[in-house]
Structures are given as structure tokens and as C-alpha cells.
Scaffold this active site. Sequence first.
Site, mmCIF file in Angstrom:
data_model
loop_
_atom_site.group_PDB
_atom_site.id
_atom_site.type_symbol
_atom_site.label_atom_id
_atom_site.label_comp_id
_atom_site.label_asym_id
_atom_site.label_seq_id
_atom_site.Cartn_x
_atom_site.Cartn_y
_atom_site.Cartn_z
ATOM 1 N N TYR A 46 2.141 93.037 121.215
ATOM 2 C CA TYR A 46 1.920 92.782 122.641
ATOM 3 C C TYR A 46 1.312 93.999 123.324
ATOM 4 O O TYR A 46 0.349 93.881 124.092
ATOM 5 C CB TYR A 46 3.237 92.397 123.307
ATOM 6 C CG TYR A 46 3.109 92.079 124.770
ATOM 7 C CD1 TYR A 46 2.546 90.877 125.191
ATOM 8 C CD2 TYR A 46 3.547 92.973 125.740
ATOM 9 C CE1 TYR A 46 2.431 90.577 126.541
ATOM 10 C CE2 TYR A 46 3.442 92.682 127.091
ATOM 11 C CZ TYR A 46 2.879 91.478 127.485
ATOM 12 O OH TYR A 46 2.757 91.188 128.822
ATOM 13 N N SER A 50 -0.503 95.003 131.562
ATOM 14 C CA SER A 50 0.959 95.119 131.538
ATOM 15 C C SER A 50 1.325 96.592 131.555
ATOM 16 O O SER A 50 0.534 97.449 131.152
ATOM 17 C CB SER A 50 1.525 94.464 130.276
ATOM 18 O OG SER A 50 2.880 94.814 130.067
#
Length: 254
Positions: free
Chosen positions: A151, A138
Site C-alpha cells: 500500500y 496517503s
Amino acid sequence: MFSLKGKSAIITGGGSGIGKAISVLFAAQGAHVHIVELNSESGEIVAGEIRSNGGQASVHSCDVSDQQKVVALFKGIEKIDILVNNAGIAHVGKADTTSAEDFERVYNVNVKGAYNCLFAAIPIMKSLGGGAIVNLASIAAIVGLSDRFAYSMSKGAIYAMTLSVAKDYLGHNIRCNSISPARVHTPFVDGFIAKNYPGKEDEMFDKLSKSQPIGRMAKPDEVASMALYLCSDEASFLTGCDYPVDGGFIKLNT
């Protein structure tokens, strides 16, 4: 070009969002797609779509955070040419607002889950003379994002594991790369916004869309196309790299 004919591909989280797009595209390019899903119902829907278009797909219900179950599943599949570590969950919170339980939940799925799949797949790939691995990282692995502590931790780990695996298995003809998407418009994103920003859905969707300099979120198919290239023979010289599919987020935001 980009044919996967005769190849066997495992896609974790292949029943929705980016994973669904990858599963459908890989099958269309000739791969036998193995969809690994905690929720086998969503996997069966995707597999049905693939089969109706003449493709090959199998669905396996498995919790990727359980190493014994992952190893047993992968041994049963036997032939693994491609692994896409896509399964993952998100979380909103800072370091001092993230509970230990939430931190561990994100870690167990996003980090341990990917590790378990690598642990199970690599010996099989070695025995077959090689393979291609794509990990879904990501932009959160590369830049600081607000309220995404757990995250970001998990995706930073994915990025680092990609480099480690690429280095360790050069001599085994196993390539490993990662993809770092920015925001991608999936049903998961719609649900995520509804859960965390009730009453402000339209405002948050517009804000998140415009955080990409290109002016919109990515489509799942656009991430799937990158995954296809990285897993194809045309990418045989590529390993140990991260590929941002980010609409300019990393380099063009000022």
C-alpha cells in the site's frame, strides 16, 4: 465560492467512502459527476442520491486497471474538466510477507489504475484548454507505517506521479495536486478492521483513531472539502503540491 457549475468531473471509486463524499459534494456545487466504479450498483445508489437533490450524475462500470476500457470510456465522456483519482485498495503485509499476487493486485488498481486515467484524461484536458486533477495519496506516501508495504509503495507512486504531471503540463493549464489523508472512517475501514483483526474490532478502531494527534479519524466529507477547493477556480495558483488531511499525523506525532 467553489462553484463547479458547468464542469464535468470524473471520480473513480465514486460509489463509496471518500469517493462518494466527493461525488455528492461536487454535484451539489454544480458539476456533472461521472462516477467510475467497478461495482456499478454502489455507483447507482450515489447517483440516485445526487439526482434526488437536483444534481447531475452518470455511472460508468469500468475496471481502471484496463487501459483500453478506460480510454474508450473517457473518449465517450468527451468533456473532462476534473479528474479525481480515488479508486484504490489496501493490503496488510511486510516486504517478506506480501505475495507477488497481492503486490501486483495493489499495483494494478492503485498505481496502474491512476496512470490509465491520467493517460486517458490528459489529452482531452489539453484539447479543452486545461483542467484540474486530484490524486488520492496517503500519509503512507510520506511516513513509514507498519505492515503496509504494498500500500505504501502504491501511494508513494501516486505522490511522485502528481509532481511529474504537474510539471509536464504547466503549459497546458492542467493543474495536478494530491491529498494525503490519515485514517478516514468509512465502511471500508470497518470492513478492513473486521477482516484483518477479528475479535479485536473495538480495540483496533480505538487504536487507529488515537494514532491521529487530533484524537479521531477524519470524516469523508472533510477530505471531499479539500478536493473541492483544489478543483475549484479559487485554487488556480496551486499545482504540484500534496495536502495532508491528517489530524496532525505527519507533523505532530512524537
